[in-house]
Design a protein around this motif. Structure first.
Motif, short mmCIF file in Angstrom:
data_model
loop_
_atom_site.label_atom_id
_atom_site.label_comp_id
_atom_site.label_asym_id
_atom_site.label_seq_id
_atom_site.Cartn_x
_atom_site.Cartn_y
_atom_site.Cartn_z
N MET A 36 -1.34 -5.24 13.47
CA MET A 36 -1.77 -4.00 12.83
C MET A 36 -2.34 -4.27 11.44
SD MET A 36 1.75 -2.10 11.59
CE MET A 36 2.38 -1.90 13.25
N THR A 37 -3.10 -3.30 10.94
CA THR A 37 -3.67 -3.38 9.59
C THR A 37 -3.01 -2.31 8.73
OG1 THR A 37 -5.80 -4.16 10.44
CG2 THR A 37 -5.78 -3.22 8.22
N ILE A 38 -2.56 -2.71 7.54
CA ILE A 38 -1.91 -1.77 6.62
C ILE A 38 -2.62 -1.83 5.28
CG2 ILE A 38 0.23 -1.13 5.45
CD1 ILE A 38 1.77 -2.56 7.68
N HIS A 39 -3.09 -0.68 4.82
CA HIS A 39 -3.68 -0.54 3.49
C HIS A 39 -2.67 0.21 2.62
CE1 HIS A 39 -7.93 -1.42 4.76
NE2 HIS A 39 -7.45 -1.01 5.93
N ILE A 40 -2.30 -0.35 1.48
CA ILE A 40 -1.47 0.37 0.50
C ILE A 40 -2.38 0.92 -0.58
CG2 ILE A 40 0.25 0.13 -1.33
CD1 ILE A 40 1.77 -1.80 0.44
N ILE A 41 -2.24 2.22 -0.85
CA ILE A 41 -3.05 2.90 -1.86
C ILE A 41 -2.10 3.42 -2.93
CG2 ILE A 41 -4.83 4.64 -2.27
CD1 ILE A 41 -3.78 3.97 1.29
N SER A 42 -2.30 3.01 -4.18
CA SER A 42 -1.35 3.38 -5.21
C SER A 42 -1.96 3.15 -6.58
CB SER A 42 -0.06 2.55 -5.08
OG SER A 42 0.90 2.95 -6.03
N SER A 43 -1.40 3.85 -7.59
CA SER A 43 -1.72 3.55 -8.98
C SER A 43 -0.73 2.56 -9.56
CB SER A 43 -1.75 4.83 -9.82
OG SER A 43 -0.51 5.51 -9.71
N ALA A 44 0.28 2.17 -8.77
CA ALA A 44 1.17 1.08 -9.18
C ALA A 44 0.39 -0.23 -9.11
CB ALA A 44 2.39 1.02 -8.26
N PRO A 45 0.69 -1.18 -9.98
CA PRO A 45 -0.09 -2.43 -10.03
C PRO A 45 0.08 -3.25 -8.76
CG PRO A 45 1.84 -2.59 -11.46
CD PRO A 45 1.76 -1.16 -11.02
N LYS A 46 -0.95 -4.01 -8.45
CA LYS A 46 -1.01 -4.78 -7.20
C LYS A 46 0.16 -5.73 -7.05
CE LYS A 46 -4.23 -7.74 -4.60
NZ LYS A 46 -5.59 -8.35 -4.60
N HIS A 47 0.58 -6.37 -8.13
CA HIS A 47 1.61 -7.40 -7.99
C HIS A 47 2.95 -6.85 -7.52
CE1 HIS A 47 3.63 -6.25 -11.74
NE2 HIS A 47 2.45 -6.19 -12.31
N VAL A 48 3.16 -5.54 -7.68
CA VAL A 48 4.41 -4.94 -7.21
C VAL A 48 4.53 -5.08 -5.69
CG1 VAL A 48 5.71 -2.78 -7.07
CG2 VAL A 48 4.45 -3.35 -9.15
N PHE A 49 3.42 -5.14 -5.01
CA PHE A 49 3.40 -5.21 -3.55
C PHE A 49 3.14 -6.62 -3.04
CE2 PHE A 49 1.67 -1.14 -5.04
CZ PHE A 49 2.60 -0.26 -4.50
N SER A 50 3.32 -7.62 -3.89
CA SER A 50 2.87 -8.97 -3.55
C SER A 50 3.59 -9.57 -2.35
CB SER A 50 3.00 -9.90 -4.76
OG SER A 50 4.33 -9.91 -5.24
N ASP A 51 4.84 -9.17 -2.10
CA ASP A 51 5.54 -9.74 -0.95
C ASP A 51 4.90 -9.29 0.37
OD1 ASP A 51 6.53 -7.12 -1.17
OD2 ASP A 51 8.35 -7.67 -0.09
N SER A 52 4.49 -8.01 0.43
CA SER A 52 3.83 -7.55 1.66
C SER A 52 2.36 -7.99 1.70
CB SER A 52 3.92 -6.03 1.78
OG SER A 52 3.39 -5.37 0.65
N ILE A 53 1.73 -8.07 0.54
CA ILE A 53 0.35 -8.57 0.50
C ILE A 53 0.29 -10.00 1.01
CG2 ILE A 53 -1.52 -9.24 -1.08
CD1 ILE A 53 -0.82 -6.74 -2.74
N SER A 54 1.34 -10.79 0.74
CA SER A 54 1.37 -12.17 1.21
C SER A 54 1.40 -12.25 2.73
CB SER A 54 2.58 -12.91 0.63
OG SER A 54 3.80 -12.40 1.18
N LEU A 55 1.79 -11.15 3.39
CA LEU A 55 1.81 -11.11 4.85
C LEU A 55 0.53 -10.52 5.43
CD1 LEU A 55 5.47 -9.98 5.67
CD2 LEU A 55 4.52 -12.29 5.59
N GLY A 56 -0.39 -10.08 4.55
CA GLY A 56 -1.65 -9.56 5.04
C GLY A 56 -1.94 -8.11 4.71
#
Length: 597
Positions: A36-56
């Motif tokens: 699956m493809t997951i897009h996170i949309i937020s005004s929180a900074p990108k690095h906060v989501f880095s653990d899930s970003i590392s998975l794609g």
């Protein structure tokens, strides 16, 4: 529907609790179906989501919700918050058009939201199903700003508390709030499924009762939740009478499902598992050494650890000292697990799942690097009197630039949290820590001392690194002291760490979090007066007394590896339920289309 799903996951920019649980659930979804493809949309900074970003996971910055203005970590500026809300709502239609185009461009199948109402509105306008994943919604938060409960603190005799140097706290009139709150409420009404997280308050856009205004849920004289509301929250949500679905805007196909609620397990980041967990002697020692705690203080049987987590603290010395002040807690502030009625200890129909841990990448959570230059920072003020030995504050400034509401991570700018160190450290320690067997690890300290860089922390105090991974730090703690929020509560409950909390009385969410602590953890309320004047020891000792047996048992299970995958299993099962719901939605549309032919 058999192909890989595309999710657009909207995450509120107001606080780390939203960001960390969004990242956690995104990981669960990908662990369930890596295609699956997951897009996170937020005004929180990108690095906060880095653990899930590392998975794609893909990240997109966007202004998707207003923020509540906080002059200190545990106080709300009602009037400025309403100004921010009005400014955001004035831009709502243009933001909605932007999100509609983007959802079409990425060919999204479903919108997830925690808990940005704009995401639900955009889904409805685009003809997509939307799922709300949260323990509260912001219509309730803003509605609660009309409560007549005044957020004032009386200093102990001879004390002067800087918290009350801010503007007086007055309720917002209902007639001013209601039209604004209604717009948020109608956005949430567009959601089709509610995944209700533990620590919840009523979600009025789903359940017909209790309804807004949110102050009607509490006794406004003492700011406690009403018994009837507590009873509602522990009922099986399948028994609730729900509002009907809002039809899709325009000529989109009709909605196929009636609205429903799923009771979720705890969404929480887990401890690091490799090479050793912090529950193993080697893992604990390695982790504490990385913080600078010497080896002779690593044995949990001999040394107890208090974590202080407010952020942005600066330690500086006063010119004189004073004696001790008043007690720590207010009536009804204790929330030990065994003193709660049986019906409050478990939410019926809660899925027998478990929730996931996230890895070290989320340790890279801190303020965006651009803040120091882009936003005004409150400068330290000299002590107004020599009466305070200890005043720890987290001051913030919010920013308004061209009527654009900035993220919580931008507006919540820690600056001057001061521990006023007395010449007599022993006297200070006696009030901050219960006895000489305790040490404290402080998070978010910018530097020790304002006039130079040579000043050292007091004896038995240590500074956590900037990017410390909080679930590991919480797990090694014997007690945690911090403000009452979902992220900290969930990690304390998960690790069986007793929690001494400073209340945020104008955040309606805290009523649900207190119930969660009463059912599944240990919570002791520390008054803000006691917190600012450094009278921590008795509350810390009480919390440890109530929670030590559970903490010892958690450490034993951790050393043996028992239930260490529990959260992963829960999260994966929840991800499966959500995914199955989305696929069933589209299968139903296909079947209806065939039958109409």
């Amino acid at each position: 529907m058999n192909g890989p799903l595309v999710f657009a996951y909207y995450c509120s920019g107001h606080g780390y609790g939203h960001a960390t649980r969004v990242s956690a659930f995104a990981r669960h979804l990908l662990n369930f179906d890596s295609q699956m493809t997951i897009h996170i949309i937020s005004s929180a900074p990108k690095h906060v989501f880095s653990d899930s970003i590392s998975l794609g996971v893909l990240y997109r910055f966007a202004e998707i919700d207003p923020v509540v203005v906080q002059p200190v970590a545990y106080r709300v500026d009602r009037h400025r918050s309403v100004e921010v809300l009005g400014s955001f709502l004035a831009r709502k239609e243009s933001l909605l058009e932007q999100e509609k185009r983007w959802l079409f461009d990425i060919q999204a199948d479903c919108v997830l939201s925690d808990a940005a109402f704009l995401g639900c509105l955009a889904a409805n306008a685009t003809g997509l199903p939307s799922i709300l994943i949260t323990n509260f919604t912001f219509d309730s938060v803003y509605s609660y700003l009309s409560t007549t409960f005044a957020d004032q603190v009386d200093a102990p005799p001879g004390e002067e508390l800087s918290i009350d140097n801010f503007a007086p706290d007055y309720p917002i009139p209902d007639e001013e709030l209601e039209p604004l709150v209604q717009q948020i409420y109608l956005g949430y009404r567009c959601a089709d499924l509610l995944v209700r997280l533990p620590g919840c308050v009523p979600i009025p856009s789903f359940s017909i009762s209790p309804s807004l205004p949110a102050p009607s849920w509490t006794d406004q004289d003492n700011n406690t939740i009403l018994d009837c509301i507590s009873a509602h929250l522990v009922q099986n949500p399948a028994t609730y009478a729900l509002h009907s679905s809002i039809p899709f805007a325009g000529s989109h196909t009709k909605k196929t499902f009636e609205r429903s609620i799923i009771q979720a397990p705890l969404l929480v980041r887990g401890i690091t598992k490799s090479p050793d967990t912090v529950y193993s002697p080697a893992g604990r020692s390695r982790f504490l050494s990385s913080i600078g705690v010497p080896e002779h203080l690593h044995n949990p049987d001999k040394t107890k650890i208090l974590i202080v987590s407010f952020g942005g603290q600066v330690f500086r010395k006063p010119t004189s000292s004073r004696g001790s002040s008043t007690g720590h807690s207010s009536p009804g502030s204790r929330t030990p697990p065994n003193n709660v009625p049986a019906e409050l200890r478990r939410i019926p129909d809660s899925p027998q799942l478990s929730d996931p841990p996230c890895n070290d990448a989320l340790s890279n959570m801190d303020m965006p690097s651009h803040l120091n230059s882009a936003s005004p920072v409150v400068q330290p003020e000299p002590s107004r009197t020599c009466a305070n030995i200890c005043a720890i504050l987290t001051k913030t400034e919010s920013c308004f630039e061209n009527n654009i509401t900035r993220s919580y991570f931008d507006t919540f700018i820690p600056s001057v949290s001061d521990i006023m160190l007395d010449h007599a450290v022993d006297d200070l320690d006696a009030r901050l820590l219960p006895d000489s067997s305790w040490i404290a690890i402080v998070c978010g300290v910018s530097k020790w001392g304002q006039e130079g860089t040579d000043e050292k922390p007091p004896d038995r105090f240590f500074v956590a690194p900037k990017y410390v991974y909080m679930p590991d730090l919480t797990a090694v703690a014997d007690v945690l002291l911090g403000k009452l929020g979902y992220g900290t509560v969930s990690e304390c409950v998960d690790s069986c760490t007793p929690f001494v909390y400073v209340s945020r009385p104008l955040f309606v969410e805290e009523h649900g979090l207190k119930l969660l602590l009463s059912r599944e953890g240990v919570g002791i309320e520390l008054s803000r007066a006691a917190y600012e004047t450094g009278d921590w020891a008795s509350a810390v000792e009480e919390a440890w007394s109530l929670g030590q047996n559970s903490k010892v048992e958690m450490r034993r299970k951790g050393r043996l590896g028992i239930d260490m995958n529990k959260r992963d299993e829960e999260g994966k099962l929840l991800a499966g339920r959500v995914t199955d719901w989305v696929r069933a939605w589209y299968d139903s549309i296909s079947q209806r289309t065939v039958s109409e032919i």
